[in-house]
Design a protein around this motif. Structure first.
Motif, PDB file in Angstrom:
ATOM      1  N   ASP A 161       0.834  -1.193   0.000  1.00 24.82           N
ATOM      2  CA  ASP A 161       0.000   0.000   0.000  1.00 24.82           C
ATOM      3  C   ASP A 161       0.871   1.247   0.000  1.00 24.82           C
ATOM      4  O   ASP A 161       1.915   1.292   0.661  1.00 24.82           O
ATOM      5  N   PRO A 162       0.457   2.289  -0.725  1.00 25.08           N
ATOM      6  CA  PRO A 162       1.235   3.538  -0.708  1.00 25.08           C
ATOM      7  C   PRO A 162       1.171   4.179   0.671  1.00 25.08           C
ATOM      8  O   PRO A 162       0.217   3.958   1.431  1.00 25.08           O
ATOM      9  N   PRO A 163       2.179   4.984   1.036  1.00 26.86           N
ATOM     10  CA  PRO A 163       2.189   5.590   2.376  1.00 26.86           C
ATOM     11  C   PRO A 163       1.046   6.571   2.619  1.00 26.86           C
ATOM     12  O   PRO A 163       0.757   6.901   3.774  1.00 26.86           O
ATOM     13  N   ALA A 164       0.388   7.029   1.554  1.00 22.17           N
ATOM     14  CA  ALA A 164      -0.763   7.921   1.724  1.00 22.17           C
ATOM     15  C   ALA A 164      -2.031   7.152   2.081  1.00 22.17           C
ATOM     16  O   ALA A 164      -3.082   7.756   2.326  1.00 22.17           O
ATOM     17  N   LEU A 165      -1.960   5.820   2.098  1.00 23.69           N
ATOM     18  CA  LEU A 165      -3.079   4.959   2.479  1.00 23.69           C
ATOM     19  C   LEU A 165      -2.720   4.220   3.755  1.00 23.69           C
ATOM     20  O   LEU A 165      -1.721   3.495   3.801  1.00 23.69           O
ATOM     21  N   GLN A 166      -3.536   4.398   4.789  1.00 22.68           N
ATOM     22  CA  GLN A 166      -3.277   3.726   6.064  1.00 22.68           C
ATOM     23  C   GLN A 166      -4.577   3.134   6.609  1.00 22.68           C
ATOM     24  O   GLN A 166      -5.655   3.687   6.398  1.00 22.68           O
ATOM     25  N   LYS A 167      -4.436   2.008   7.291  1.00 21.26           N
ATOM     26  CA  LYS A 167      -5.579   1.380   7.966  1.00 21.26           C
ATOM     27  C   LYS A 167      -5.432   1.579   9.464  1.00 21.26           C
ATOM     28  O   LYS A 167      -4.357   1.364  10.026  1.00 21.26           O
ATOM     29  N   TYR A 168      -6.544   1.956  10.101  1.00 24.78           N
ATOM     30  CA  TYR A 168      -6.499   2.306  11.514  1.00 24.78           C
ATOM     31  C   TYR A 168      -7.335   1.397  12.406  1.00 24.78           C
ATOM     32  O   TYR A 168      -7.561   1.717  13.569  1.00 24.78           O
ATOM     33  N   GLY A 169      -7.818   0.280  11.874  1.00 30.28           N
ATOM     34  CA  GLY A 169      -8.489  -0.707  12.697  1.00 30.28           C
ATOM     35  C   GLY A 169      -9.899  -0.347  13.131  1.00 30.28           C
ATOM     36  O   GLY A 169     -10.488  -1.033  13.978  1.00 30.28           O
ATOM     37  N   VAL A 170     -10.457   0.700  12.548  1.00 33.62           N
ATOM     38  CA  VAL A 170     -11.798   1.175  12.907  1.00 33.62           C
ATOM     39  C   VAL A 170     -12.564   1.499  11.627  1.00 33.62           C
ATOM     40  O   VAL A 170     -12.070   2.309  10.820  1.00 33.62           O
ATOM     41  N   PRO A 171     -13.729   0.915  11.376  1.00 34.18           N
ATOM     42  CA  PRO A 171     -14.525   1.340  10.220  1.00 34.18           C
ATOM     43  C   PRO A 171     -14.795   2.835  10.310  1.00 34.18           C
ATOM     44  O   PRO A 171     -15.257   3.330  11.341  1.00 34.18           O
ATOM     45  N   LEU A 172     -14.476   3.566   9.251  1.00 36.40           N
ATOM     46  CA  LEU A 172     -14.534   5.024   9.290  1.00 36.40           C
ATOM     47  C   LEU A 172     -15.778   5.549   8.571  1.00 36.40           C
ATOM     48  O   LEU A 172     -16.101   5.111   7.471  1.00 36.40           O
ATOM     49  N   TYR A 173     -16.439   6.503   9.214  1.00 36.97           N
ATOM     50  CA  TYR A 173     -17.655   7.096   8.652  1.00 36.97           C
ATOM     51  C   TYR A 173     -17.507   8.571   8.319  1.00 36.97           C
ATOM     52  O   TYR A 173     -18.303   9.115   7.554  1.00 36.97           O
ATOM     53  N   SER A 174     -16.528   9.229   8.933  1.00 32.26           N
ATOM     54  CA  SER A 174     -16.364  10.671   8.726  1.00 32.26           C
ATOM     55  C   SER A 174     -14.883  11.012   8.623  1.00 32.26           C
ATOM     56  O   SER A 174     -14.036  10.332   9.215  1.00 32.26           O
ATOM     57  N   ALA A 175     -14.599  12.090   7.895  1.00 30.49           N
ATOM     58  CA  ALA A 175     -13.216  12.572   7.755  1.00 30.49           C
ATOM     59  C   ALA A 175     -13.235  14.075   7.557  1.00 30.49           C
ATOM     60  O   ALA A 175     -14.140  14.622   6.924  1.00 30.49           O
ATOM     61  N   ALA A 176     -12.233  14.745   8.111  1.00 28.30           N
ATOM     62  CA  ALA A 176     -12.118  16.199   7.965  1.00 28.30           C
ATOM     63  C   ALA A 176     -10.658  16.590   8.159  1.00 28.30           C
ATOM     64  O   ALA A 176      -9.851  15.818   8.679  1.00 28.30           O
ATOM     65  N   TRP A 177     -10.328  17.800   7.713  1.00 29.48           N
ATOM     66  CA  TRP A 177      -8.997  18.359   7.929  1.00 29.48           C
ATOM     67  C   TRP A 177      -9.065  19.363   9.070  1.00 29.48           C
ATOM     68  O   TRP A 177     -10.019  20.133   9.169  1.00 29.48           O
ATOM     69  N   LEU A 178      -8.033  19.367   9.898  1.00 30.54           N
ATOM     70  CA  LEU A 178      -7.922  20.402  10.914  1.00 30.54           C
ATOM     71  C   LEU A 178      -7.585  21.698  10.203  1.00 30.54           C
ATOM     72  O   LEU A 178      -6.671  21.731   9.369  1.00 30.54           O
ATOM     73  N   PRO A 179      -8.301  22.804  10.469  1.00 30.37           N
ATOM     74  CA  PRO A 179      -8.034  24.067   9.772  1.00 30.37           C
ATOM     75  C   PRO A 179      -6.581  24.493   9.882  1.00 30.37           C
ATOM     76  O   PRO A 179      -5.951  24.336  10.927  1.00 30.37           O
ATOM     77  N   LEU A 180      -6.055  25.059   8.790  1.00 31.64           N
ATOM     78  CA  LEU A 180      -4.652  25.452   8.740  1.00 31.64           C
ATOM     79  C   LEU A 180      -4.289  26.487   9.799  1.00 31.64           C
ATOM     80  O   LEU A 180      -3.165  26.530  10.286  1.00 31.64           O
TER      81      LEU A 180
END
Length: 464
Positions: free
Chosen positions: A8-27
């Motif tokens: 897998d490319p380093p930009a793809l990671q598995k975290y052991g939790v089915p994920l339903y939401s994603a967001a970026w922390l504001p700059l």
């Protein structure tokens, strides 16, 4: 010998939790010393963010998900991961993790100013704050429960949509029961409460100026609400059994806003565009053969993103609605969330397969070219009179008309077949007659294989 398993490319990671939401922390939120001189330099740097300097900023992705209330052994948690632009990589492990016990964070919204985040749990919504922890003179970012209790969102059932307006002064929340609630933030003073906005509310989005709020339900039409008057001012009707899946506004000029709605049709995914002044339907463009499962638009308005139940992720140019980047099987499960970074340089996608992936948004106006050689079919020693070949080139898409088939080859060489008569093509497009054998034409392409052959047409790829 069997095939070696691809890493897998380093930009793809598995975290052991089915994920339903994603967001970026504001700059603008950076966990550093708040020395005034440093802050002044940070503010100056922030105004001058460019592609070259963005790697000096720390980018964080917030993820939420879990196994639910059962005894699956899968935790329910909010995760924080760091993304590094210079290496195009997500941290292999979360840099922070907040366990939520039996409460599944099914939906999440991050405060645009970086003050915290709200999670929609099975029967209520909770507010969480960022936590700065000092560790051997190093500052680490974490999450913690807030003392602020959202009393108005206790015992309200599962909420399916959470959104702030652009200046963080208004929060809108939509429930599985179809109830739409709009509050002033942070006072949580109610602006309006519509008990039957929809049978079940699926998505919400504010217009860039904050004057309007669009809500989508299950199979009914979408609705447009005037936030000041608390009244529904327009209905977004459907055509041909469309199912509206998600909605987002975009500011295309100082005076013009448009509304995009991702729709599921019997042909797959379509993008419907609405005039945000008259609320009239402007266009509908079929973009992919699989149904959309998630949707978003970049802050600069240049790109739309679509995720599918098959795990595919694609970037679409908003100008011509052509696919610019396609990542087949970006995830092994349904793509549940898509969010662009605040500078529009990257897209994070999350999936039920517990993976998160960051895709860089690249400028594809430069790069490789295509050298096209046309070889006409021959019958009885001469080119067929009834069939002829020509080429139309637009900025991002190459069209090759071969007989009565219009072969559409996007930059990623996703092949589509649509059928037109030559008369229709002549009426609707400008075409270049390429009847002579061995004619060469050049245009741009990116990430294409070196040789592609289809219907006697040989494509050779090279660099600038």
């Amino acid at each position: 010998m069997g095939k070696k398993k691809e890493t897998d490319p380093p930009a793809l990671q598995k975290y052991g939790v089915p994920l339903y939401s994603a967001a970026w922390l504001p700059l603008q939120f950076r966990h550093e010393d708040h020395d005034s001189s440093k802050q002044h330099e940070q503010d100056k740097d922030r105004e001058e963010i460019t592609h070259a300097s963005a790697s000096s900023y720390e980018y964080y992705v917030v993820l939420a998900g879990g196994g639910g209330e059962g005894r699956s052994g899968i935790p329910n948690a909010v995760l924080l991961s760091r993304f590094d632009f210079s290496s195009n990589s997500l941290s292999p492990q979360p840099v922070a993790k907040l366990n939520l016990g039996s409460d599944l964070p099914y939906r999440m919204v991050v405060h645009p100013g970086g003050d915290g985040l709200i999670c929609a749990l099975p029967n209520r919504c909770r507010y969480f704050e960022w936590d700065e922890v000092e560790d051997n003179e190093d500052h680490k970012l974490g999450l913690k429960s807030s003392e602020k209790v959202l009393t108005q969102l206790e015992d309200v059932g599962q909420q399916l949509a959470l959104v702030f307006n652009s200046d963080s002064s208004v929060l809108a929340v939509g429930g599985e029961d179809g109830n739409l609630r709009v509050f002033k933030w942070p006072s949580m003073e109610i602006i309006f409460n519509e008990a039957q906005a929809h049978a079940s509310l699926k998505d919400l989005c504010f217009s860039p100026d904050g004057k309007f709020l669009v809500s989508l339900g299950g199979r009914g039409p979408g609705r447009v609400w005037d936030v000041t008057s608390s009244m529904a001012v327009a209905s977004l009707s459907k055509e041909n059994d469309e199912i509206f899946a998600s909605c987002r506004f975009s500011q295309i000029s100082d005076q013009t806003q448009v509304l995009y709605v991702a729709a599921i049709t019997d042909k797959g995914s379509s993008i419907v565009t609405w005039n945000a002044s008259s609320w009239k339907r402007v266009s509908s463009k079929h973009v992919f053969r699989e149904p959309v499962s998630s949707f978003n638009i970049s802050p600069d308005g240049k790109f739309l993103a679509i995720g599918t139940a098959q795990g595919d992720v694609m970037l679409i140019n908003s100008t011509n609605m052509c696919i610019q980047t396609m990542i087949k099987k970006a995830h092994l499960g349904i793509v549940t969330a898509l969010t662009f970074s605040h500078d529009s340089r990257a897209l994070v996608s999350a999936s039920m397969d517990s993976s998160a992936r960051v895709t860089l948004v690249e400028d594809k106006k430069r790069g490789m070219y295509i050298e096209i050689q046309i070889f006409l079919p021959v019958i009885g020693g001469s080119a067929m009179a009834a069939l002829w070949t020509c080429i139309i080139v637009s900025k991002l898409t190459l069209y090759i008309i071969y007989g009565y088939k219009l072969v559409v080859i996007h930059q990623e060489l996703t092949l589509c077949l649509e059928y037109f008569t030559i008369k229709d093509c002549l009426e609707k497009t400008r075409m270049l007659d390429m009847e002579s054998q061995g004619t060469i034409f050049k245009t741009e392409a990116v990430n294409a294989p070196k040789v592609f052959e289809k219907s006697g047409i040989q494509l050779t790829f090279g660099g600038n």
